[in-house]
Design a protein around this motif. Structure first.
Motif, PDB file in Angstrom:
ATOM      1  N   SER A   1       4.703  -2.072  -6.215  1.00  0.00           N
ATOM      2  CA  SER A   1       4.617  -0.867  -5.377  1.00  0.00           C
ATOM      3  C   SER A   1       5.950  -0.527  -4.727  1.00  0.00           C
ATOM      4  O   SER A   1       6.261   0.651  -4.573  1.00  0.00           O
TER       5      SER A   1
ATOM      6  N   ILE B   1       0.812   3.423  -1.014  1.00  0.00           N
ATOM      7  CA  ILE B   1       0.837   2.756  -2.320  1.00  0.00           C
ATOM      8  C   ILE B   1       0.361   1.310  -2.217  1.00  0.00           C
ATOM      9  O   ILE B   1       0.852   0.548  -1.385  1.00  0.00           O
TER      10      ILE B   1
ATOM     11  N   HIS C   1      -4.042   2.932   0.093  1.00  0.00           N
ATOM     12  CA  HIS C   1      -3.913   4.120  -0.775  1.00  0.00           C
ATOM     13  C   HIS C   1      -5.118   5.051  -0.712  1.00  0.00           C
ATOM     14  O   HIS C   1      -4.970   6.253  -0.872  1.00  0.00           O
TER      15      HIS C   1
ATOM     16  N   GLY D   1      -2.548   8.986  -2.693  1.00  0.00           N
ATOM     17  CA  GLY D   1      -2.620   7.533  -2.810  1.00  0.00           C
ATOM     18  C   GLY D   1      -2.197   7.113  -4.201  1.00  0.00           C
ATOM     19  O   GLY D   1      -2.452   7.831  -5.179  1.00  0.00           O
TER      20      GLY D   1
END
Ligand code: HEM
Ligand code: SF4
Lengths: 103, 553
Positions: B425, B450, B460, B466
């Motif tokens: 992420s 994230i 998210h 998201g």
């Protein structure tokens, strides 16, 4: 029953540092995946894993990780193992700091 | 702020001595990993992908400058010179060595901090509105109650082995900045006939089964709160599922029993418990209220602020974006962005920590906060000090004017650190931040969040946009959800459709933003409002029919 065995290395985390380590052909542990022993035979791999599991005084969580044979030794078969072999992508920390991994 | 009593200090000394001995026994080979693991987790020590990770609690996100300096010292001495602030108002050190952890815990204890109950199936760090005690819209500072909850839940013998982890969040404002609807218990301060009490929300949570919490009680008087919460936990302890870890959170119990049934059980339990509470908690609460009394605010002219605001466009952007309204005239709440474009969200270097500590001491009545949005807040700054503060922040890449904008992204550690991750992420957040930097002020308020797997540590589901990183057939794949909301109007985002490959996710987000800019009625209609007016379809078209939507505009 005869599912084909995926070639694998034995890997774990070092108890003291937490760093990823791999079983080498001389029964030692290396932080460099390319130095690992690649097992192509299921029984040999399971036996090596059992031995690793007995070394709980220096290892945490040994398991078999799928790998491929490459020009410089074993290479990761999955991106998770590629990250374990290299270190985080946001800083040059871990193995990258030690100058241990090839880009 | 609350200062540790001798009881607290003695308790911590004992715990740290115990853990030191446990580490020694593990290293000496007298404890197996199976035996040691629960012990280390009780003390906040995880093993991640490349190293151990120590998670330190920052109760309700409040710190003083001495504590922040100590975190910097720990980062330098035993880690790699930085720390990662998380959505649960904790700080994580990503590279400690097992041998060093007992010393790190002792160093934390010196400033009244610890890592207890930052893991395990217990009541976790109680989180609160990061503007607590400062926000203009606040009914009451929620931190005295948060501290009461912390004291009551720490080492509570009945609640150390709950069916699953338990997270409580509390806010004193009607505008919910603490995501109370995505917690096992969410508490919102309300007034009824002039008396203070709480709306109690239960069974919210994210993870693999995201649920928006439901109102269990619309008003619990303050004096009844602790027994009422104890009744909830005790009901959960009895009826929460222990057979399946994925069904063990209280949200599943609420769904399976039904809200009315849960309410009846909690109320029955409450009636028994209420009689046992003799009011000691209320005495403690009164003392705590004094500990959290507002600082001695200054009365001074704010001309310096006005002049800088007129003259310096950089300062103006910072003031417009990173300040929030304080209840005290002449004061402002300053949010320091840990999201410089391209930086790792939530990371602060030890130098940055020390600078923020110095600035808090000099200009901020010695207080700092960590927000669940992974930023640092100076809650009480007099406006006349803001130009100097801004100039100092600039020297350490801490002056990015992006709070609440597209690059102010929440991102969990993902596969760069986390052993549970299915994808990265952090680099996705870094790339999005760089890509949107030039136009984010035009885009306006936007929450991108994230997570690197379905556990949803990056929230998210409640991001306006998201992003969930998954492993699809051995490659990273990113699913987009749209229209989530973490505030008092909480909503779960709607899945847009098939996911995107790692190298396609940033362009995909850019298409959503292009679509928004085309569709909005004007700059005053933000992304979420536009989404609510039009629904997901036009954004889905932008994502999946790029040619078509390009022609349509
Ligand atoms: C060692 C690293 C971590 C592990 C093993 C971990 C594990 C988990 C798991 C298993 C869940 C799902 C719980 C459930 O659905 O029952 C979860 C949820 C969550 N975690 Fe983490 N997490 C880690 C790091 C983080 C970090 C860094 C943050 C903050 C940035 C965080 C904040 C949260 C939040 C907010 C949730 C969702 C809320 C909820 O509990 O429903 N976690 N985590
Ligand atoms: S969401 Fe998943 S990847 Fe991210 S920190 Fe949580 S468990 Fe790890």
């Amino acid at each position: 029953m005869s599912r084909r065995f995926t070639p694998s290395v034995v890997t774990a985390n070092d108890l003291f540092e937490g760093d990823v380590v791999y079983l080498t052909p001389d029964q030692g542990w290396s932080r460099d995946l390319s130095h690992a022993q690649l097992f192509t035979d299921a029984r040999a791999a399971e036996a090596a894993l059992a031995q690793a599991q007995a070394q709980s005084d220096r290892l945490v969580g040994p398991y078999l990780a799928a790998a491929r044979s490459g020009p410089n030794g074993p290479e990761p078969a999955h991106f998770r193992e590629a990250f374990r072999a290299r270190g985080p992508s946001n800083y040059p920390h871990g193995k990258q700091e030690a100058g241990m991994c090839r880009p | 702020m609350y200062a540790y009593s001798e009881f607290d200090r003695a308790f911590l000394r004992t715990r740290n001595t115990q853990f030191r001995a446990q580490v020694e026994r593990r290293i000496a080979g007298n404890l197996t990993e199976e035996e040691f693991r629960p012990l280390r987790l009780m003390n906040g020590l995880y093993l991640q992908l490349h190293a151990y990770m120590l998670r330190v609690a920052i109760p309700y996100g409040t710190l003083n400058s001495a504590q922040m300096r100590q975190l910097a010292m720990i980062a330098d001495r035993w880690d790699k010179g930085y720390g990662h602030f998380t959505t649960r108002q904790n700080i994580q050190f990503n590279w400690p060595r097992l041998n060093d952890v007992p010393d790190m815990l002792d160093a934390l204890a010196e400033v009244g901090m610890h890592a207890i109950q930052t893991s395990g199936n217990c009541v976790r760090n109680v989180t609160a509105d990061h503007f607590a005690g400062a926000a203009a819209d606040e009914i009451a500072d929620p931190r005295p109650v948060a501290e009461l909850l912390r004291q009551w839940s720490t080492d509570h013998p009945e609640f150390q082995f709950l069916p699953r982890k338990f997270k409580i969040a509390i806010t004193g404002s009607p505008n919910d900045r603490a995501v109370t609807r995505a917690h096992d218990i969410g508490l919102r301060t309300v007034l009824r006939n002039g008396a203070r009490g709480f709306e109690v929300i239960v069974g919210g949570g994210l993870g693999r089964t995201p649920v928006i919490g439901k109102v269990l009680a619309d008003f619990i008087p303050e004096a009844d709160l602790l027994p009422y919460i104890e009744a909830i936990l005790s009901t959960y302890n009895s009826f929460g599922r222990r057979d399946n870890k994925y069904k063990a959170r209280i949200k599943i119990m609420v769904n399976e029993l039904g809200l009315d049934d849960v309410r009846a059980r909690v109320e029955a339990r409450f009636r028994t418990l209420r009689a046992e509470w003799q009011g000691v908690d209320q005495h403690i609460l009164n003392d705590l209220r004094r500990a959290f009394a507002p600082p001695a605010f200054r009365v001074a002219p704010t001309d310096g602020f006005d002049t800088a605001y007129q003259r310096d466009p950089g300062f103006r952007a910072f003031a417009d974006t990173n300040l929030a309204a304080h209840w005290q005239d002449g004061y402002a709440i300053v949010t320091i962005s840990l999201k410089a474009h391209g930086a790792t969200p939530g990371d602060a270097s030890s130098d940055q920590m020390r600078l923020m500590a110095d600035l808090a001491e000099r200009y901020g009545h010695d207080e700092l906060r960590i927000s669940h949005e992974q930023n640092v807040i100076l809650p009480h700054v007099h406006k006349s000090d803001l130009p100097a503060l801004y100039a100092a922040l600039k020297t350490a890449q801490l002056a990015t004017a992006n709070i609440g904008l597209a690059s102010d992204i929440i991102a969990c550690p993902g596969m760069d650190y986390c052993a549970l991750a299915t994808a990265r992420s952090i680099p996705v957040a870094q790339d999005i931040a760089r890509a949107v930097a030039a136009r984010e002020h035009d885009i306006g308020g936007l929450k991108i969040k994230i997570s690197g797997c379905i556990n949803a540590c990056g929230h998210h589901h409640v991001g306006h946009i998201g992003i969930l990183g998954l492993d699809r057939a051995g490659v990273e794949n990113y699913q987009i959800t749209l229209g989530g909301d973490a505030t008092e109007t909480a909503a779960l985002g709607e899945r847009a459709g098939p996911g995107f490959a790692y190298d396609q996710i940033v362009p995909a987000i850019e298409r959503v933003l292009d679509a928004y800019l085309d569709l909005r009625r004007g700059p005053s209609e933000d992304f979420l409002a536009t989404f609510r007016r039009l629904g997901a379809q036009p954004f889905k078209d932008a994502l999946y029919l790029p040619e078509v939507s390009a022609h349509a505009v």
